[in-house]
Design an enzyme around this catalytic site. Structure first.
Site, mmCIF file in Angstrom:
data_model
loop_
_atom_site.group_PDB
_atom_site.id
_atom_site.type_symbol
_atom_site.label_atom_id
_atom_site.label_comp_id
_atom_site.label_asym_id
_atom_site.label_seq_id
_atom_site.Cartn_x
_atom_site.Cartn_y
_atom_site.Cartn_z
ATOM 1 N N ARG A 136 0.818 -1.212 0.000
ATOM 2 C CA ARG A 136 0.000 0.000 0.000
ATOM 3 C C ARG A 136 0.853 1.264 0.000
ATOM 4 N NH1 ARG A 136 -2.598 -2.186 -2.332
ATOM 5 N NH2 ARG A 136 -4.271 -3.622 -1.847
ATOM 6 N N ARG A 197 1.855 -16.505 -4.299
ATOM 7 C CA ARG A 197 1.345 -15.987 -3.026
ATOM 8 C C ARG A 197 1.408 -17.058 -1.938
ATOM 9 N NH1 ARG A 197 -4.475 -14.207 -4.283
ATOM 10 N NH2 ARG A 197 -4.345 -13.077 -2.292
ATOM 11 N N HIS A 228 -6.769 -18.659 2.399
ATOM 12 C CA HIS A 228 -8.212 -18.439 2.303
ATOM 13 C C HIS A 228 -8.862 -19.735 2.735
ATOM 14 C CE1 HIS A 228 -6.091 -15.941 -0.676
ATOM 15 N NE2 HIS A 228 -7.055 -15.026 -0.494
ATOM 16 N N HIS A 240 -12.117 -14.275 -8.275
ATOM 17 C CA HIS A 240 -12.441 -12.898 -8.648
ATOM 18 C C HIS A 240 -13.380 -12.879 -9.855
ATOM 19 C CE1 HIS A 240 -8.766 -12.282 -6.284
ATOM 20 N NE2 HIS A 240 -9.222 -11.074 -6.044
ATOM 21 N N ASP A 312 -13.697 -12.947 2.479
ATOM 22 C CA ASP A 312 -12.935 -12.329 1.403
ATOM 23 C C ASP A 312 -13.836 -11.270 0.759
ATOM 24 O OD1 ASP A 312 -10.932 -11.776 -0.411
ATOM 25 O OD2 ASP A 312 -10.729 -13.829 -1.136
#
Length: 586
Positions: A136, A197, A228, A240, A312
């Site tokens: 970020r 990831r 997850h 997604h 999520d």
């Protein structure tokens, strides 16, 4: 801080007097390492009294985590203020890229709006910081290799150090919840969303590193979130964009995919994020996020987790296209989730608040179910000292994120993650020679070329394709440049399957007879397409979004020019390289 404290209502002043002296001003480190059972008992009673005085709007608001929206000056806008002050949001998730000082000021504004509400309950401010607070705050904060790179180091000390530094930098900017570590075991090489990831495909490795990262984050006062649940590592669909479904049996779930989450629970993780994945062995009808069989029966009752369950992002098509924001939120809360991550547009966010509020009024969501979640949420806000430490110092945030030792640690970890799988006498390149180096590929080529220029005495030329899948005409341009080069570096990038154009690029450059070193920037499996290549280095730098990771690609360039690679392959490359493979120069 004085301004915020002055704005606290009589409600909070009363309950602040109830806080045991032992927890009123203890340091974060003392608070996490030495919990006081007497204080915990008093705190539980206080939380129940707080809940009894909350309005229904305030109760429902604590269960919703909207994503923030910005105004023209890069600060949170009026809609976000409305979500916090009128709809009583109890937490937020922050996206975008800012400087450390800007991010600290941004998060302070959010907390100030929360302090201006009647009950003045602080926010939990969250973000995805899987490879560092730089996710970020790319300009100032420290960037680490992706989790598969950490897995390649085979070092639990590195795993904990990464999350500790990330937590320290995140907390300094006002974040107190990190959606990391990724506890998924990446058993599908073509997984379109997890990939690098994940720490790897070995369950024990993933479990151990997940636990280490939970500890690293939380000892710095930032809540970790293993994700997850109950596992996204064997999927072939990106949630997604659609519903992912796994068909393996319960034994495979128990032995392969659940142990990292159990390790996170045993390490004390304070939250777990759900997966929008249908797990046939548990509930063949509903994705885990909406399934009581998964969230309550499995996670709560069988595995003994009593922390926060957060969904999520509910704007992902797997959920939004099939159930809608409001209906899905109600289903998720009744399934056992505590917090709904409302990441959709403004209309979707308001629909989430209103649907939950309406369901609470009609009894579709019971008082018992809501109060269970409220008790967990408020307990975490006290544990992480949010009532006392609402805002941060932007100047201090900048200083901490730019700590030289953090950057040095990231660089060392990156070099020790680089995995040299093949080397036919090509590497390392001589950095003192005047040889011309060509860097040719599709992704971040100019940036990687600059790093090569810093290492090489000879000239460096670059060629960047116009797409991830270059055609023959374009590849011909690279071949022409190769005629004048003495050695060639080809960074490849795949998030699932390597595009054919990149395969052809590598093969045709190799046919020039020049020494060719391939660096996989994404998944390490690219070498399956050109096993005859002279040298191959896996860097695990880029995820499925292709987010920049200069620390990882700099580590790759350092190894190409002589630094000793320390990585061992944390996955199997079928038919070529087993897990644990990895060469060195020594």
């Amino acid at each position: 801080m004085k301004k915020i404290l002055a704005s606290l209502s009589c409600f909070m002043l009363v309950f602040s007097l109830l806080l045991p002296a032992a927890t009123a001003k203890t340091s974060q480190k003392e608070q996490f390492q030495h919990p006081d059972p007497q204080s915990e008992k008093a705190q539980k009673g206080m939380i129940k009294r707080m809940i009894a005085q909350m309005t229904d709007r305030e109760k429902i608001g604590q269960l919703v985590m909207p994503s923030t929206f910005d105004n023209g000056s890069g600060m949170p806008n009026e809609f976000t203020k409305q979500a916090i002050q009128e709809y009583k949001a109890g937490s937020v998730i922050v996206y975008g890229g800012r400087t450390a000082e800007h991010q600290a000021a941004y998060n302070n504004q959010l907390q100030e709006w929360a302090a201006g509400t009647e009950k003045a309950i602080p926010l939990i401010i969250s973000a995805d910081l899987e490879y560092g607070a730089s996710q970020r705050v790319p300009q100032d904060a420290t960037t680490f290799p992706r989790q598969m790179g950490i897995g390649a180091t085979d070092s639990l000390e590195y795993a904990e150090l990464v999350s500790s530094i990330t937590g320290k930098e995140a907390r300094a900017m006002g974040f107190n919840w990190n959606y990391s570590p990724v506890a998924d075991v990446n058993t599908n090489p073509e997984n379109p969303v997890i990939g690098v990831r994940s720490f790897g495909e070995d369950t024990d490795l993933v479990a151990d590193m997940t636990a280490a990262q939970v500890i690293g984050n939380q000892k710095e006062g930032v809540m970790a979130s293993a994700k997850h649940f109950p596992g996204h590592g064997d999927t072939s669909v990106d949630s997604h964009y659609g519903i992912a479904q796994v068909t393996y049996d319960r034994d495979t779930l128990d032995k392969v995919h659940l142990p990292p989450f159990q390790a996170a629970i045993d390490a004390g993780t304070d939250s777990i994020m759900t997966a929008h994945v249908i797990i046939d062995a548990i509930d063949p009808e509903l994705p885990a996020t909406l399934s009581k069989k998964v969230l309550t029966d499995l996670l709560r009752d069988e595995m003994g987790f009593d922390g926060l369950i957060v969904t999520d992002a509910m704007s992902m098509k797997a959920i939004d296209d099939n159930w809608g924001a409001g209906n899905a939120a109600v289903l998720a809360i009744n399934a056992g989730a505590d917090i709904i991550m409302a990441t959709g547009n403004q209309e979707d966010q308001l629909e989430t608040f209103e649907a939950l509020y309406g369901a609470y009024q009609t009894g579709e969501i019971t008082k018992k179910r809501v109060h269970e979640s409220l008790e967990r949420i408020l307990a975490k806000k006290f544990k992480y000292n949010l009532f006392e430490e609402r805002t941060v110092d932007p100047e201090e945030a900048l200083e901490i994120t730019q700590t030289p030792a953090h950057k040095e640690a990231a660089s060392d970890i990156a070099i020790n993650s680089m995995t040299l799988l093949k080397n036919e006498g090509v590497l390392p390149f001589d950095n003192q020679s005047q040889e011309i180096t060509l860097v040719a590929g599709t992704t971040y080529i100019n940036q990687i070329g600059e790093k090569v220029r810093e290492k090489s005495e000879g000239d460096v030329t670059t060629w960047n394709a116009s797409s991830a899948d270059p055609g023959e005409t374009e590849i011909g341009q690279a071949i022409e440049l190769a005629e004048d080069a003495d050695r060639i570096i080809v960074p490849t990038y795949s998030a699932s399957v390597l595009p054919e154009g990149q395969v052809n690029l590598v093969k045709e450059l190799r046919e020039t007879g020049k020494p060719v070193a391939v660096v996989s920037l994404g998944l390490p499996y690219d070498i399956k397409e050109f096993p005859e290549v002279d040298a191959y280095l896996a860097s695990y730098a880029l995820d499925r979004w292709g987010t920049a990771n200069p620390t990882a690609w700099t580590g790759a360039v350092d190894v190409i020019f002589g630094e000793n690679p320390g990585g061992k392959l944390p996955v199997n490359i079928e038919g070529l390289y087993p897990m644990g493979s990895g060469l060195s120069y020594e």
